[in-house]
Design a protein around this motif. Structure first.
Motif, mmCIF file in Angstrom:
data_model
loop_
_atom_site.group_PDB
_atom_site.id
_atom_site.type_symbol
_atom_site.label_atom_id
_atom_site.label_comp_id
_atom_site.label_asym_id
_atom_site.label_seq_id
_atom_site.Cartn_x
_atom_site.Cartn_y
_atom_site.Cartn_z
ATOM 1 N N CYS A 1 -38.335 -2.642 27.324
ATOM 2 C CA CYS A 1 -36.929 -2.307 27.552
ATOM 3 C C CYS A 1 -36.633 -0.897 27.046
ATOM 4 C CB CYS A 1 -36.037 -3.319 26.848
ATOM 5 S SG CYS A 1 -34.286 -3.066 27.161
ATOM 6 N N ALA A 2 -36.032 -0.068 27.901
ATOM 7 C CA ALA A 2 -35.699 1.295 27.511
ATOM 8 C C ALA A 2 -34.598 1.261 26.460
ATOM 9 C CB ALA A 2 -35.237 2.082 28.732
ATOM 10 N N PRO A 3 -34.679 2.120 25.442
ATOM 11 C CA PRO A 3 -33.672 2.091 24.368
ATOM 12 C C PRO A 3 -32.249 2.243 24.871
ATOM 13 C CG PRO A 3 -35.532 3.476 23.744
ATOM 14 C CD PRO A 3 -35.723 3.127 25.195
ATOM 15 N N PHE A 4 -32.039 3.041 25.925
ATOM 16 C CA PHE A 4 -30.679 3.294 26.412
ATOM 17 C C PHE A 4 -30.121 2.172 27.268
ATOM 18 C CE2 PHE A 4 -33.661 5.271 29.418
ATOM 19 C CZ PHE A 4 -33.310 4.622 30.596
ATOM 20 N N SER A 5 -30.960 1.236 27.700
ATOM 21 C CA SER A 5 -30.534 0.204 28.644
ATOM 22 C C SER A 5 -29.584 -0.789 27.966
ATOM 23 C CB SER A 5 -31.757 -0.540 29.183
ATOM 24 O OG SER A 5 -31.382 -1.515 30.132
ATOM 25 N N ASN A 6 -28.429 -1.027 28.589
ATOM 26 C CA ASN A 6 -27.457 -1.947 28.004
ATOM 27 C C ASN A 6 -27.987 -3.371 27.967
ATOM 28 O OD1 ASN A 6 -25.930 0.412 28.286
ATOM 29 N ND2 ASN A 6 -24.037 -0.762 28.576
ATOM 30 N N ARG A 7 -27.605 -4.088 26.930
ATOM 31 C CA ARG A 7 -28.069 -5.462 26.703
ATOM 32 C C ARG A 7 -26.870 -6.394 26.711
ATOM 33 N NH1 ARG A 7 -31.123 -1.680 24.548
ATOM 34 N NH2 ARG A 7 -33.307 -2.024 24.001
ATOM 35 N N HIS A 8 -26.860 -7.310 27.677
ATOM 36 C CA HIS A 8 -25.753 -8.259 27.795
ATOM 37 C C HIS A 8 -26.253 -9.568 28.388
ATOM 38 C CE1 HIS A 8 -22.375 -5.713 26.641
ATOM 39 N NE2 HIS A 8 -22.906 -4.723 27.343
ATOM 40 N N ASP A 9 -25.456 -10.622 28.182
ATOM 41 C CA ASP A 9 -25.866 -11.929 28.692
ATOM 42 C C ASP A 9 -25.734 -12.032 30.204
ATOM 43 O OD1 ASP A 9 -23.119 -11.944 28.867
ATOM 44 O OD2 ASP A 9 -22.816 -13.719 27.607
ATOM 45 N N PHE A 10 -25.015 -11.093 30.847
ATOM 46 C CA PHE A 10 -24.890 -11.145 32.307
ATOM 47 C C PHE A 10 -26.004 -10.381 33.025
ATOM 48 C CE2 PHE A 10 -22.156 -7.557 30.997
ATOM 49 C CZ PHE A 10 -22.714 -6.515 31.733
ATOM 50 N N LEU A 11 -26.931 -9.802 32.271
ATOM 51 C CA LEU A 11 -28.026 -9.049 32.890
ATOM 52 C C LEU A 11 -28.871 -9.978 33.758
ATOM 53 C CD1 LEU A 11 -29.037 -6.059 32.622
ATOM 54 C CD2 LEU A 11 -30.754 -6.938 31.032
ATOM 55 N N SER A 12 -29.148 -9.544 34.988
ATOM 56 C CA SER A 12 -29.969 -10.355 35.895
ATOM 57 C C SER A 12 -31.452 -10.072 35.700
ATOM 58 C CB SER A 12 -29.577 -10.085 37.355
ATOM 59 O OG SER A 12 -28.279 -10.538 37.628
ATOM 60 N N VAL A 13 -31.847 -8.808 35.867
ATOM 61 C CA VAL A 13 -33.241 -8.400 35.739
ATOM 62 C C VAL A 13 -33.274 -6.970 35.205
ATOM 63 C CG1 VAL A 13 -34.217 -9.883 37.566
ATOM 64 C CG2 VAL A 13 -33.286 -7.618 38.154
ATOM 65 N N VAL A 14 -34.474 -6.508 34.891
ATOM 66 C CA VAL A 14 -34.697 -5.097 34.579
ATOM 67 C C VAL A 14 -35.696 -4.541 35.580
ATOM 68 C CG1 VAL A 14 -34.128 -5.249 32.129
ATOM 69 C CG2 VAL A 14 -36.460 -5.763 32.889
ATOM 70 N N ALA A 15 -35.742 -3.218 35.699
ATOM 71 C CA ALA A 15 -36.654 -2.559 36.631
ATOM 72 C C ALA A 15 -36.978 -1.175 36.064
ATOM 73 C CB ALA A 15 -36.005 -2.450 38.015
ATOM 74 N N PRO A 16 -37.984 -0.496 36.611
ATOM 75 C CA PRO A 16 -38.353 0.830 36.102
ATOM 76 C C PRO A 16 -37.167 1.787 36.044
ATOM 77 C CG PRO A 16 -40.067 0.022 37.549
ATOM 78 C CD PRO A 16 -38.933 -0.963 37.638
ATOM 79 N N GLY A 17 -37.042 2.478 34.890
ATOM 80 C CA GLY A 17 -35.921 3.391 34.724
ATOM 81 C C GLY A 17 -36.221 4.594 33.858
ATOM 82 N N THR A 18 -37.486 4.892 33.610
ATOM 83 C CA THR A 18 -37.841 6.102 32.857
ATOM 84 C C THR A 18 -38.911 6.869 33.628
ATOM 85 O OG1 THR A 18 -39.633 5.093 31.550
ATOM 86 C CG2 THR A 18 -37.399 4.899 30.681
ATOM 87 N N GLY A 19 -38.792 8.184 33.589
ATOM 88 C CA GLY A 19 -39.758 9.018 34.292
ATOM 89 C C GLY A 19 -39.796 8.755 35.781
ATOM 90 N N ILE A 20 -38.635 8.558 36.379
ATOM 91 C CA ILE A 20 -38.561 8.176 37.795
ATOM 92 C C ILE A 20 -38.417 9.427 38.661
ATOM 93 C CG2 ILE A 20 -37.354 6.800 39.517
ATOM 94 C CD1 ILE A 20 -38.687 5.211 37.223
ATOM 95 N N VAL A 21 -39.356 9.629 39.580
ATOM 96 C CA VAL A 21 -39.292 10.762 40.493
ATOM 97 C C VAL A 21 -38.505 10.344 41.736
ATOM 98 C CG1 VAL A 21 -41.511 10.189 41.577
ATOM 99 C CG2 VAL A 21 -40.616 12.505 41.746
ATOM 100 N N SER A 22 -37.616 11.205 42.174
ATOM 101 C CA SER A 22 -36.790 10.892 43.340
ATOM 102 C C SER A 22 -36.437 12.181 44.054
ATOM 103 C CB SER A 22 -35.513 10.166 42.912
ATOM 104 O OG SER A 22 -34.739 10.993 42.068
ATOM 105 N N ALA A 23 -35.881 12.036 45.254
ATOM 106 C CA ALA A 23 -35.391 13.203 46.001
ATOM 107 C C ALA A 23 -34.242 13.832 45.236
ATOM 108 C CB ALA A 23 -34.933 12.777 47.390
#
Length: 373
Positions: free
Chosen positions: A232-254
């Motif tokens: 889990c990335a340190p900045f990612s919010n943590r709550h009971d309504f969270l469904s899933v997590v996915a890649p969110g660091t070092g992400i290359v995009s357009a």
């Protein structure tokens, strides 16, 4: 409405909101972009492509707008309305980045260059509902007030114009804005039309950890972020309504015209899950929005014990979601009717029996006539 994930970097991670972009070296730009797409491997996306690539699905990207001229998005984007009331778009970097993670198709010979999205055969409907985080027009109170209504209007527009999935890499958890009745009504409207809604969970998990909207509305797939080691990335919010997590660091995009950027944030994580939803919707169009959500959650890689608030149901996995969707898939009614066993018939014998039956009926009728007389 804040964007959750425009944290540009070059090669090193940067978790400071509003950090300045470091220009990516131009040499070998498109080639290195493809080589850095570690999330495709982490989410078993290439294996999932054996079953679905998102064909026939429209994903609405409610964001800052999308640059349809980027080589990785050529022929992919339909431009919807600008609901911000802020005038010319200017920069559309964030929306372009999210669209590329969902439905980027690469470019060049064999499309071997640039960024591939999770659902490279899906279509994008761009609806502009917010401004870039560094846009000075954010300080205008009138524009800010209109932007608060834009997400609700954007959801309804996307539903009414054929979107099967809506991706919202944004949120209003900061300051006094904590969602709105109009936005919640729009979410219910979309779910009532069986449209899948995905939103980023937020980027202040190592601080205030605010409840973020639209991720916090019931029925929305709220997505947090993990790093390349699926922690889990340190900045990612943590709550009971969270469904899933996915890649969110070092992400290359357009990024801008023909360029790319590396960034951190739950924005990217939400876009990846929107791509997975498009794969499921394409393969199993009869599933409801809630069933698609369940498939994504059931197909996720399990989280460490006692970490549900940080991971939800686990790390989103494209192949796992499709397998879970297959189990949920409704069997067509015709296929549920049991077939009669095949019986070999002696046709000559059948004709003899039919003839004998007719003779018996005729004899019975003749006897009845005689008795009556």
């Amino acid at each position: 409405m804040l964007l959750l994930g425009v944290l540009p970097t070059c090669l090193a991670a940067c978790l400071v909101t509003g950090a300045a972009a470091v220009p990516w070296p131009k040499d070998g730009l498109a080639e290195s972009a493809r080589g850095r797409q570690w999330p495709l491997r982490a989410m078993d996306v290439r294996d999932a492509w054996q079953r679905s690539r998102g064909a026939g699905v429209t994903v609405a990207v409610l964001d800052t707008g999308v640059d349809a001229r980027h080589p990785d998005l050529t022929g992919v984007v339909a431009q919807g309305p600008d609901l911000t009331g802020a005038g010319p778009a200017g920069s559309v970097r964030h929306g372009t980045a999210m669209a590329s993670l969902i439905a980027g198709r690469g470019h060049g010979p064999g499309r071997a260059l640039g960024v591939l999205g999770v659902a490279p055969e899906a279509e994008i409907l761009s609806v502009r509902v917010t401004l870039e985080n560094d846009d000075p027009r954010r300080a205008d109170a009138r524009i800010s007030a209109r932007t608060r209504l834009a997400v609700a209007r954007g959801i309804r527009y996307a539903v009414d114009h054929g979107a099967q999935v809506i991706s919202m890499s944004l949120g209003g958890g900061e300051g006094s804005y904590e969602g709105s009745p109009a936005e919640e009504d729009a979410v219910r409207y979309a779910l009532g039309k069986s449209v899948v809604l995905i939103a980023s969970a937020g980027n202040d998990g190592d601080g205030a950890n605010r409840r973020n909207f639209p991720a916090g509305y019931p029925g929305v797939i709220a997505v947090g972020a993990v790093d390349e080691r699926l922690r889990c990335a340190p900045f990612s919010n943590r709550h009971d309504f969270l469904s899933v997590v996915a890649p969110g660091t070092g992400i290359v995009s357009a990024d801008g015209p023909g360029s790319y950027v590396v960034a951190d944030g739950t924005s990217s994580a939400a876009a990846f899950v929107a791509g997975i939803a498009a794969l499921v919707r394409s393969r199993y169009p009869a599933l409801t929005a809630m069933e698609v959500r369940q498939a994504i959650q059931d197909g996720a890689r399990p989280h460490p014990p006692g970490a549900a608030d940080a991971y939800g149901h686990g790390v989103a996995n494209a192949l796992g979601a499709l397998r879970a969707a297959e189990r949920l898939h409704r069997v067509p009614l015709a296929a549920t009717v049991p077939r009669r066993p095949h019986i070999e018939v002696d046709h000559d014998r059948s004709r003899q029996l039919i003839g004998l039956a007719l003779l018996l009926v005729a004899a019975a009728l003749a006897a009845r006539v005689a008795v009556t007389r």
